[in-house]
Design an enzyme around this catalytic site. Sequence first.
Site, mmCIF file in Angstrom:
data_model
loop_
_atom_site.group_PDB
_atom_site.id
_atom_site.type_symbol
_atom_site.label_atom_id
_atom_site.label_comp_id
_atom_site.label_asym_id
_atom_site.label_seq_id
_atom_site.Cartn_x
_atom_site.Cartn_y
_atom_site.Cartn_z
ATOM 1 N N VAL A 98 0.842 -1.196 0.000
ATOM 2 C CA VAL A 98 0.000 0.000 0.000
ATOM 3 C C VAL A 98 0.876 1.246 0.000
ATOM 4 C CG1 VAL A 98 -1.770 1.268 1.272
ATOM 5 C CG2 VAL A 98 -1.765 -1.223 1.316
ATOM 6 N N CYS A 99 0.558 2.191 -0.871
ATOM 7 C CA CYS A 99 1.210 3.505 -0.857
ATOM 8 C C CYS A 99 0.098 4.552 -0.825
ATOM 9 C CB CYS A 99 2.126 3.674 -2.066
ATOM 10 S SG CYS A 99 1.274 3.678 -3.650
ATOM 11 N N LYS A 100 0.424 5.786 -1.096
ATOM 12 C CA LYS A 100 -0.583 6.844 -0.987
ATOM 13 C C LYS A 100 -1.618 6.785 -2.113
ATOM 14 C CE LYS A 100 -1.184 11.744 -0.153
ATOM 15 N NZ LYS A 100 -0.525 12.999 0.175
ATOM 16 N N GLY A 102 -1.257 4.546 -5.010
ATOM 17 C CA GLY A 102 -1.180 3.329 -5.806
ATOM 18 C C GLY A 102 -0.159 3.401 -6.922
ATOM 19 N N MET A 127 -4.008 4.288 -0.442
ATOM 20 C CA MET A 127 -4.777 4.706 0.727
ATOM 21 C C MET A 127 -5.852 5.728 0.368
ATOM 22 S SD MET A 127 -4.204 3.057 3.458
ATOM 23 C CE MET A 127 -5.070 4.103 4.612
#
Length: 140
Positions: A98-100, A102, A127
């Site tokens: 998961v990153c901010k 995608g 996220m």
Amino acid sequence: MIDQLFEFVMNHPLLVGAFLLVLIAWVAYEARSAATHAVTSTQATQLINREDAVVLDIRESKDFKAGHIAGARNIPQSNLDSRMNELEKVKSQPIIVVCKHGQSSGAAQAKLAKAGFERVNKLRGGMVQWQADGLPVVKK
């Protein structure tokens, strides 16, 4: 306005052709990379609940503390190479990166897959999408 566009296309066919080739290549790359082992928020929830998937949040610590998926592990992307051994115990479990937004999770996903992790997925939309879908976040 349209007349000027047609005139430009007629006067610069090589430039327009090169632009179209780059555009097509970029769209194909994005479509291929988005489709490779990307899961939606719903699919991620199912993996977490049914298969005990590990959520790996690669955002920086301050972003992680501002809100993350419950049970997520935080290993910032810049530290992933040096801290990958922390994930050895869960090598056979599904992992959701998961990153901010995608966007940067694909690089981490590729590193983990290359290191021998069997089932690595990325969260499509990151996220931002998780929160837009109204799913819960933990703040610590």
